[in-house]
Scaffold this motif. Structure first.
Motif, PDB file in Angstrom:
ATOM      1  N   VAL A   1       0.842  -1.203   0.000  1.00  0.00           N
ATOM      2  CA  VAL A   1       0.000   0.000   0.000  1.00  0.00           C
ATOM      3  C   VAL A   1       0.868   1.240   0.000  1.00  0.00           C
ATOM      4  CG1 VAL A   1      -1.625   1.339   1.389  1.00  0.00           C
ATOM      5  CG2 VAL A   1      -2.009  -1.092   1.026  1.00  0.00           C
ATOM      6  N   SER A   2       1.920   1.248   0.806  1.00  0.00           N
ATOM      7  CA  SER A   2       2.813   2.406   0.877  1.00  0.00           C
ATOM      8  C   SER A   2       3.473   2.672  -0.470  1.00  0.00           C
ATOM      9  CB  SER A   2       3.891   2.191   1.936  1.00  0.00           C
ATOM     10  OG  SER A   2       3.309   2.122   3.209  1.00  0.00           O
TER      11      SER A   2
ATOM     12  N   ALA B   1       2.278   1.787  -3.410  1.00  0.00           N
ATOM     13  CA  ALA B   1       1.238   2.261  -4.321  1.00  0.00           C
ATOM     14  C   ALA B   1       0.957   3.734  -4.105  1.00  0.00           C
ATOM     15  CB  ALA B   1      -0.039   1.442  -4.146  1.00  0.00           C
ATOM     16  N   PHE B   2       0.854   4.157  -2.840  1.00  0.00           N
ATOM     17  CA  PHE B   2       0.620   5.569  -2.551  1.00  0.00           C
ATOM     18  C   PHE B   2       1.795   6.406  -3.028  1.00  0.00           C
ATOM     19  CE2 PHE B   2      -2.331   4.336   1.085  1.00  0.00           C
ATOM     20  CZ  PHE B   2      -3.456   4.608   0.350  1.00  0.00           C
ATOM     21  N   GLY B   3       2.992   5.920  -2.811  1.00  0.00           N
ATOM     22  CA  GLY B   3       4.174   6.655  -3.249  1.00  0.00           C
ATOM     23  C   GLY B   3       4.206   6.817  -4.751  1.00  0.00           C
ATOM     24  N   LEU B   4       3.843   5.777  -5.485  1.00  0.00           N
ATOM     25  CA  LEU B   4       3.806   5.871  -6.938  1.00  0.00           C
ATOM     26  C   LEU B   4       2.738   6.837  -7.405  1.00  0.00           C
ATOM     27  CD1 LEU B   4       4.348   2.133  -7.932  1.00  0.00           C
ATOM     28  CD2 LEU B   4       5.988   4.014  -8.053  1.00  0.00           C
ATOM     29  N   ALA B   5       1.575   6.803  -6.775  1.00  0.00           N
ATOM     30  CA  ALA B   5       0.511   7.728  -7.146  1.00  0.00           C
ATOM     31  C   ALA B   5       0.955   9.159  -6.902  1.00  0.00           C
ATOM     32  CB  ALA B   5      -0.767   7.424  -6.366  1.00  0.00           C
ATOM     33  N   ALA B   6       1.622   9.386  -5.785  1.00  0.00           N
ATOM     34  CA  ALA B   6       2.090  10.736  -5.470  1.00  0.00           C
ATOM     35  C   ALA B   6       3.147  11.175  -6.471  1.00  0.00           C
ATOM     36  CB  ALA B   6       2.643  10.779  -4.046  1.00  0.00           C
ATOM     37  N   GLN B   7       4.039  10.264  -6.847  1.00  0.00           N
ATOM     38  CA  GLN B   7       5.086  10.609  -7.790  1.00  0.00           C
ATOM     39  C   GLN B   7       4.522  10.888  -9.170  1.00  0.00           C
ATOM     40  OE1 GLN B   7       7.844   7.371  -7.594  1.00  0.00           O
ATOM     41  NE2 GLN B   7       8.578   7.939  -5.583  1.00  0.00           N
ATOM     42  N   ALA B   8       3.438  10.217  -9.507  1.00  0.00           N
ATOM     43  CA  ALA B   8       2.840  10.409 -10.819  1.00  0.00           C
ATOM     44  C   ALA B   8       2.043  11.703 -10.881  1.00  0.00           C
ATOM     45  CB  ALA B   8       1.934   9.220 -11.161  1.00  0.00           C
ATOM     46  N   GLY B   9       1.893  12.396  -9.749  1.00  0.00           N
ATOM     47  CA  GLY B   9       1.193  13.663  -9.723  1.00  0.00           C
ATOM     48  C   GLY B   9      -0.314  13.529  -9.736  1.00  0.00           C
TER      49      GLY B   9
ATOM     50  N   TRP C   1      -0.139   6.570   3.725  1.00  0.00           N
ATOM     51  CA  TRP C   1      -0.089   7.380   2.507  1.00  0.00           C
ATOM     52  C   TRP C   1       0.829   8.585   2.689  1.00  0.00           C
ATOM     53  CZ3 TRP C   1      -2.224  12.433   2.291  1.00  0.00           C
ATOM     54  CH2 TRP C   1      -2.078  13.052   1.056  1.00  0.00           C
ATOM     55  N   LYS C   2       0.653   9.278   3.801  1.00  0.00           N
ATOM     56  CA  LYS C   2       1.363  10.537   4.015  1.00  0.00           C
ATOM     57  C   LYS C   2       2.868  10.342   4.149  1.00  0.00           C
ATOM     58  CE  LYS C   2       0.898  14.973   4.705  1.00  0.00           C
ATOM     59  NZ  LYS C   2       0.412  15.903   3.732  1.00  0.00           N
ATOM     60  N   THR C   3       3.293   9.199   4.681  1.00  0.00           N
ATOM     61  CA  THR C   3       4.726   8.965   4.917  1.00  0.00           C
ATOM     62  C   THR C   3       5.388   8.136   3.817  1.00  0.00           C
ATOM     63  OG1 THR C   3       4.253   7.003   6.265  1.00  0.00           O
ATOM     64  CG2 THR C   3       4.440   9.120   7.430  1.00  0.00           C
ATOM     65  N   ALA C   4       4.635   7.730   2.826  1.00  0.00           N
ATOM     66  CA  ALA C   4       5.153   6.816   1.798  1.00  0.00           C
ATOM     67  C   ALA C   4       6.366   7.356   1.050  1.00  0.00           C
ATOM     68  CB  ALA C   4       4.053   6.449   0.816  1.00  0.00           C
ATOM     69  N   ASP C   5       6.409   8.652   0.816  1.00  0.00           N
ATOM     70  CA  ASP C   5       7.529   9.200   0.048  1.00  0.00           C
ATOM     71  C   ASP C   5       8.711   9.606   0.921  1.00  0.00           C
ATOM     72  OD1 ASP C   5       6.661  11.524   1.250  1.00  0.00           O
ATOM     73  OD2 ASP C   5       6.291  12.605  -0.625  1.00  0.00           O
ATOM     74  N   GLY C   6       8.576   9.472   2.246  1.00  0.00           N
ATOM     75  CA  GLY C   6       9.662   9.786   3.163  1.00  0.00           C
ATOM     76  C   GLY C   6       9.797  11.256   3.510  1.00  0.00           C
ATOM     77  N   ALA C   7       8.950  12.113   2.931  1.00  0.00           N
ATOM     78  CA  ALA C   7       9.040  13.550   3.187  1.00  0.00           C
ATOM     79  C   ALA C   7       8.347  13.960   4.486  1.00  0.00           C
ATOM     80  CB  ALA C   7       8.448  14.329   2.024  1.00  0.00           C
TER      81      ALA C   7
END
Length: 100
Positions: free
Chosen positions: A10-11, A13-21, A45-51
């Motif tokens: 899930v993390s 998937a959320f990270g990919l969605a966020a990266q895809a804009g 979801w919020k922590t998936a990209d590490g930011a």
């Protein structure tokens, strides 16, 4: 171990969605289809990209969960998105961010 694997999937998937804009939707975050966004769904979801740290994500979750019932309802989600949109308009941002 299966729980961790599911969380990781899930993390990612959320990270990919966020990266895809892609714009975040209630359905995107409500991964179990319960009609509510749980703290773990939001934080994942919020922590998936590490930011964002888990602590920061939890604080944001608590702010969005206006009635304090431990879950974000569609109405609370819409209110948070509307608030973000209003802030973006006054700050000059284009509002294209996938975050609150």
């Amino acid at each position: 171990m299966i729980r961790f694997a599911s969380f990781l999937a899930v993390s990612v998937a959320f990270g990919l969605a966020a990266q895809a804009g892609e714009a975040v939707t209630f359905e995107t975050l409500d991964t179990d289809g319960s009609g509510l966004i749980t703290e773990s769904e939001f934080v994942g979801w919020k922590t998936a990209d590490g930011a964002t740290t888990s602590t920061e994500a939890i604080m944001e979750f608590l702010t969005i969960d206006a009635d304090g019932n431990g879950a974000i309802t569609p109405e609370e989600f819409d209110a948070a998105m509307e608030s973000k949109s209003s802030k973006d308009e006054t700050s000059g941002s284009d509002g294209s961010s996938d975050t609150f």
